[in-house]
Scaffold this active site. Structure first.
Site, PDB file in Angstrom:
ATOM      1  N   LYS A  15      19.633  20.863   5.585  1.00  0.00           N
ATOM      2  CA  LYS A  15      19.692  22.700   5.442  1.00  0.00           C
ATOM      3  C   LYS A  15      18.830  23.272   6.033  1.00  0.00           C
ATOM      4  CE  LYS A  15      20.800  22.420   0.949  1.00  0.00           C
ATOM      5  NZ  LYS A  15      20.602  21.123   0.935  1.00  0.00           N
ATOM      6  N   ARG A  94      24.556  26.780  -5.210  1.00  0.00           N
ATOM      7  CA  ARG A  94      24.524  25.305  -5.464  1.00  0.00           C
ATOM      8  C   ARG A  94      25.528  25.031  -7.331  1.00  0.00           C
ATOM      9  NH1 ARG A  94      19.471  23.846  -3.193  1.00  0.00           N
ATOM     10  NH2 ARG A  94      18.558  22.635  -4.191  1.00  0.00           N
ATOM     11  N   ARG A 138      10.863  11.556   3.790  1.00  0.00           N
ATOM     12  CA  ARG A 138      10.160  12.874   3.905  1.00  0.00           C
ATOM     13  C   ARG A 138       9.249  13.225   4.219  1.00  0.00           C
ATOM     14  NH1 ARG A 138      13.620  17.925   2.383  1.00  0.00           N
ATOM     15  NH2 ARG A 138      13.193  17.607   0.694  1.00  0.00           N
ATOM     16  N   ARG A 171       7.054  15.944  -0.952  1.00  0.00           N
ATOM     17  CA  ARG A 171       7.742  17.136  -2.620  1.00  0.00           C
ATOM     18  C   ARG A 171       7.174  16.025  -3.397  1.00  0.00           C
ATOM     19  NH1 ARG A 171      12.152  20.370  -0.373  1.00  0.00           N
ATOM     20  NH2 ARG A 171      13.523  19.580  -2.402  1.00  0.00           N
ATOM     21  N   ARG A 182      19.601  14.297  -7.118  1.00  0.00           N
ATOM     22  CA  ARG A 182      19.808  15.045  -7.036  1.00  0.00           C
ATOM     23  C   ARG A 182      20.738  15.068  -6.515  1.00  0.00           C
ATOM     24  NH1 ARG A 182      14.521  15.828  -3.170  1.00  0.00           N
ATOM     25  NH2 ARG A 182      15.574  17.480  -2.775  1.00  0.00           N
TER      26      ARG A 182
HETATM   27  P1  AMP Z   1      16.100  22.000  -2.431  1.00  0.00           P
HETATM   28  O1  AMP Z   1      14.638  22.686  -1.327  1.00  0.00           O
HETATM   29  O2  AMP Z   1      16.927  22.978  -1.920  1.00  0.00           O
HETATM   30  O3  AMP Z   1      16.007  20.575  -2.209  1.00  0.00           O
HETATM   31  O4  AMP Z   1      15.769  22.820  -3.870  1.00  0.00           O
HETATM   32  C1  AMP Z   1      14.498  22.103  -5.224  1.00  0.00           C
HETATM   33  C2  AMP Z   1      14.821  22.146  -5.840  1.00  0.00           C
HETATM   34  O5  AMP Z   1      14.622  23.795  -7.095  1.00  0.00           O
HETATM   35  C3  AMP Z   1      16.412  21.745  -6.623  1.00  0.00           C
HETATM   36  O6  AMP Z   1      16.214  20.245  -6.678  1.00  0.00           O
HETATM   37  C4  AMP Z   1      16.933  22.740  -7.876  1.00  0.00           C
HETATM   38  O7  AMP Z   1      15.955  22.029  -8.943  1.00  0.00           O
HETATM   39  C5  AMP Z   1      15.934  23.918  -7.961  1.00  0.00           C
HETATM   40  N1  AMP Z   1      16.992  24.553  -6.836  1.00  0.00           N
HETATM   41  C6  AMP Z   1      17.256  25.136  -5.421  1.00  0.00           C
HETATM   42  N2  AMP Z   1      18.053  25.898  -5.355  1.00  0.00           N
HETATM   43  C7  AMP Z   1      18.079  26.273  -6.677  1.00  0.00           C
HETATM   44  C8  AMP Z   1      19.486  27.107  -7.246  1.00  0.00           C
HETATM   45  N3  AMP Z   1      19.989  27.838  -6.004  1.00  0.00           N
HETATM   46  N4  AMP Z   1      19.865  26.433  -8.764  1.00  0.00           N
HETATM   47  C9  AMP Z   1      19.373  25.760  -9.567  1.00  0.00           C
HETATM   48  N5  AMP Z   1      17.842  25.357  -8.761  1.00  0.00           N
HETATM   49  C10 AMP Z   1      18.165  25.301  -7.365  1.00  0.00           C
END
Ligand code: AMP
Length: 232
Positions: A15, A94, A138, A171, A182
């Site tokens: 994404k 989400r 990654r 990360r 996740r």
């Molecule tokens: P991402 O970078 O999109 O993989 O997000 C990393 C982490 O941030 C996720 O595993 C969640 O803990 C948190 N996170 C990101 N976006 C959301 C969202 N829309 N709702 C809840 N938690 C989020």
């Protein structure tokens, strides 16, 4: 008309990479809630302090915290309108509550009393077994955010970004145990949104298990209004 779009998909589906490419080409603002939350954590803000433990464990951050960081940015029209032709949400919504809250706010902001939603939601699909390999390998540039992979997308010099010379890091939530959590959160809470947006007639599914450029082209096609799937 400003475009209001979102990109859905499992963690590691690509994404972020696709949103970066497409936003640069279409002059859209890339709004990643993961990036906004990581910035809040790094800044030690109250939202960051509330988010950190959830993120480290691979769980969703509470909706109210996410709404705070995202809608503060989305509501800041004056800084956005002059510069971009719209936005692409990455990592949001989400879950169902977030999708409904977004629709409520979009309707409120719409000029007429008509309900308004996103224009297009692109869903990037990649099989789970590919996701685990992608995420645990990654590496990301601290400077410009470009993504690499220890096997599939190596930088010319180990640990150093080809573009800006920045240091590459992993990360903290890309370790195998957190990735598995996740993925399970994604299947339980986020994947059902495919039905939500399909019912609205704005979902386009893209096969994300292909070369990055091929997927980017498919996402651009999706945003140009081709292939939008309604109720079938
Ligand atoms: P991402 O970078 O999109 O993989 O997000 C990393 C982490 O941030 C996720 O595993 C969640 O803990 C948190 N996170 C990101 N976006 C959301 C969202 N829309 N709702 C809840 N938690 C989020």
């Amino acid at each position: 008309m400003k475009r209001q779009t979102a990109i859905l998909g499992a963690p590691g589906a690509g994404k972020g990479t696709q949103a970066q490419q497409v936003c640069a080409q279409l002059n859209l603002e890339h709004l990643s809630t993961g990036d906004l939350l990581r910035a809040a954590v790094a800044a030690g803000s109250s939202a960051g302090l509330q988010a950190k433990n959830f993120m480290d464990a691979g769980n969703l951050v509470p909706d109210e915290v996410v709404f705070g960081v995202l809608f503060e940015r989305l509501g800041n029209e004056s800084s956005r309108t002059a510069k971009s032709d719209g936005y692409m949400l990455d990592g949001f919504p989400r879950n169902r509550v977030q999708a409904e809250e977004l629709d409520r706010r979009l309707s409120e902001a719409a000029p007429s009393s008509q309900a308004q939603t996103l224009d297009v939601v692109v869903d990037i699909c990649v099989p789970d077994e590919r996701i685990v390999a992608r995420l645990t390998g990654r590496r990301i540039c601290k400077g410009c955010g470009r993504n690499y992979h220890v096997e599939f997308v190596k930088p010319k010099q180990d640990g150093v970004c080809d573009d800006c010379g920045g240091e590459l890091y992993q990360r903290s939530d890309d370790t195998e145990s957190v990735v598995m959590e996740r993925l399970s959160v994604y299947h339980e809470q986020t994947a059902p949104l495919e039905v939500y947006y399909k019912e609205q007639g704005i979902l386009v599914t893209v096969d994300g298990d292909r070369a990055v450029e091929t997927v980017t082209q498919a996402v651009l096609d999706a945003l140009s209004g081709n292939n939008v799937a309604g109720l079938s």
